[in-house]
Design an enzyme around this catalytic site. Structure first.
Site, PDB file in Angstrom:
ATOM      1  N   HIS A  18      38.742   9.008  54.868  1.00  0.00           N
ATOM      2  CA  HIS A  18      37.899   9.189  53.678  1.00  0.00           C
ATOM      3  C   HIS A  18      36.812  10.234  53.954  1.00  0.00           C
ATOM      4  O   HIS A  18      36.507  11.067  53.096  1.00  0.00           O
ATOM      5  CB  HIS A  18      37.219   7.871  53.280  1.00  0.00           C
ATOM      6  CG  HIS A  18      38.177   6.773  52.916  1.00  0.00           C
ATOM      7  ND1 HIS A  18      38.145   5.548  53.533  1.00  0.00           N
ATOM      8  CD2 HIS A  18      39.162   6.716  52.003  1.00  0.00           C
ATOM      9  CE1 HIS A  18      39.078   4.760  53.014  1.00  0.00           C
ATOM     10  NE2 HIS A  18      39.716   5.447  52.086  1.00  0.00           N
ATOM     11  N   GLN A  37      51.530   9.677  46.024  1.00  0.00           N
ATOM     12  CA  GLN A  37      50.401   9.444  45.110  1.00  0.00           C
ATOM     13  C   GLN A  37      49.742  10.772  44.745  1.00  0.00           C
ATOM     14  O   GLN A  37      49.493  11.078  43.580  1.00  0.00           O
ATOM     15  CB  GLN A  37      49.406   8.525  45.795  1.00  0.00           C
ATOM     16  CG  GLN A  37      48.042   8.453  45.148  1.00  0.00           C
ATOM     17  CD  GLN A  37      47.154   7.420  45.823  1.00  0.00           C
ATOM     18  OE1 GLN A  37      47.302   6.241  45.574  1.00  0.00           O
ATOM     19  NE2 GLN A  37      46.233   7.854  46.662  1.00  0.00           N
TER      20      GLN A  37
END
Ligand code: AMP
Length: 271
Positions: free
Chosen positions: A33, A150
């Site tokens: 992240h 995704q």
């Protein structure tokens, strides 16, 4: 770092800015992240990170229940890096109160890889990304190649509908090359060693693919080998084109995709 707990405060805070980089997450913040956040900081004036465990993308209730959640710890990590302007922590209703949104359907050709094994998962992902994009209105959205399918589906949908650009970011791995994932916190040391070994095997498989005439047969036999050697369940092991995600007959412009279970935790990777 300003924390935004609802849409009113989000709209008010973001109104003055038009160069916003958005990093959507489900929390369990890790260095994967953080690499997205770094890229956003480089390319955009303001960065907003969202943390929202989207129930609609979980096709399995147990998986939703056991998904790692620790907002306090996440905020501590995010505060420490001192590069984030806003953190958005929406409630379910902030995202889903607009009931008029059309239901998103995947075309048949996209029902491959994870879409084949996690029914309704990507419909949930696309729905929430569509809603988040409408709410946040970012110039750029940063997403990881670890979740390649995704990224592929979200980019296709959002860039067709909005001005926003979806920016792919490289997969971040630990020292033993295991792709970082929030779900790794559900694994023990021995599981992580197996994951590292599986990665080594995948590297070899990818390297040897070009010597093979019949790639699909080769991958079938390698999949069996992995299942027997590591006593794991594998959903798929497939070589696919990195632009179209069609089955690939050559290593060129292709990625090897895998989804497998360790300790009942579903892990995905591609290389
Ligand atoms: P998640 O919180 O797992 O939904 O992930 C939020 C974003 O971080 C998605 O765009 C993921 O693809 C990305 N991401 C997750 N793990 C990694 C990783 N190891 N390297 C790079 N990006 C990642």
């Amino acid at each position: 770092m300003k924390i935004l707990l609802n849409n009113t405060s989000l709209l008010e805070s973001l109104r003055p800015f038009n160069d916003i980089g958005f990093v959507p997450t489900m929390g369990g913040i890790h260095k994967g992240h953080l690499s997205l956040i770094n890229k956003s900081n480089k390319l955009c004036k303001k960065t907003i990170v969202s943390i929202f465990v989207n129930p609609k993308q979980f096709n399995n209730k147990k998986d939703l229940k056991s998904y790692p959640r620790n907002i306090k710890k996440d905020l501590k990590i995010l505060r420490k890096i001192k590069k984030i302007d806003f953190v958005y922590l929406p409630k379910f209703n902030d995202i889903y109160k607009n009931k008029n949104k059309p239901k998103i359907k995947l075309p048949k050709k996209d029902k491959i890889l994870c879409a084949k094994f996690r029914k309704g998962h990507f419909e949930g992902v696309l729905d929430v990304m569509n809603r988040l994009t409408k709410i946040v209105n970012p110039k750029k959205i940063f997403m990881g190649e670890k979740d390649f399918q995704q990224l592929y589906l979200v980019k296709k949908l959002l860039e067709r509908k909005y001005e926003t650009k979806v920016i792919p970011c490289k997969t971040i791995r630990n020292k033993k090359n295991v792709a970082l994932s929030s779900r790794n916190s559900l694994l023990n040391k021995s599981n992580l060693n197996i994951a590292a070994n599986i990665y080594k095997n995948l590297e070899k498989i990818k390297k040897n693919i070009n010597n093979e005439k019949n790639i699909s047969r080769f991958l079938k036999s390698k999949k069996k080998e992995l299942i027997n050697n590591f006593k794991i369940k594998i959903d798929y092991l497939e070589l696919r084109d990195d632009k179209s995600l069609k089955i690939s007959r050559t290593n060129k412009n292709s990625r090897l995709f895998i989804a497998y279970y360790l300790n009942n935790v579903r892990l995905i990777d591609n290389l």
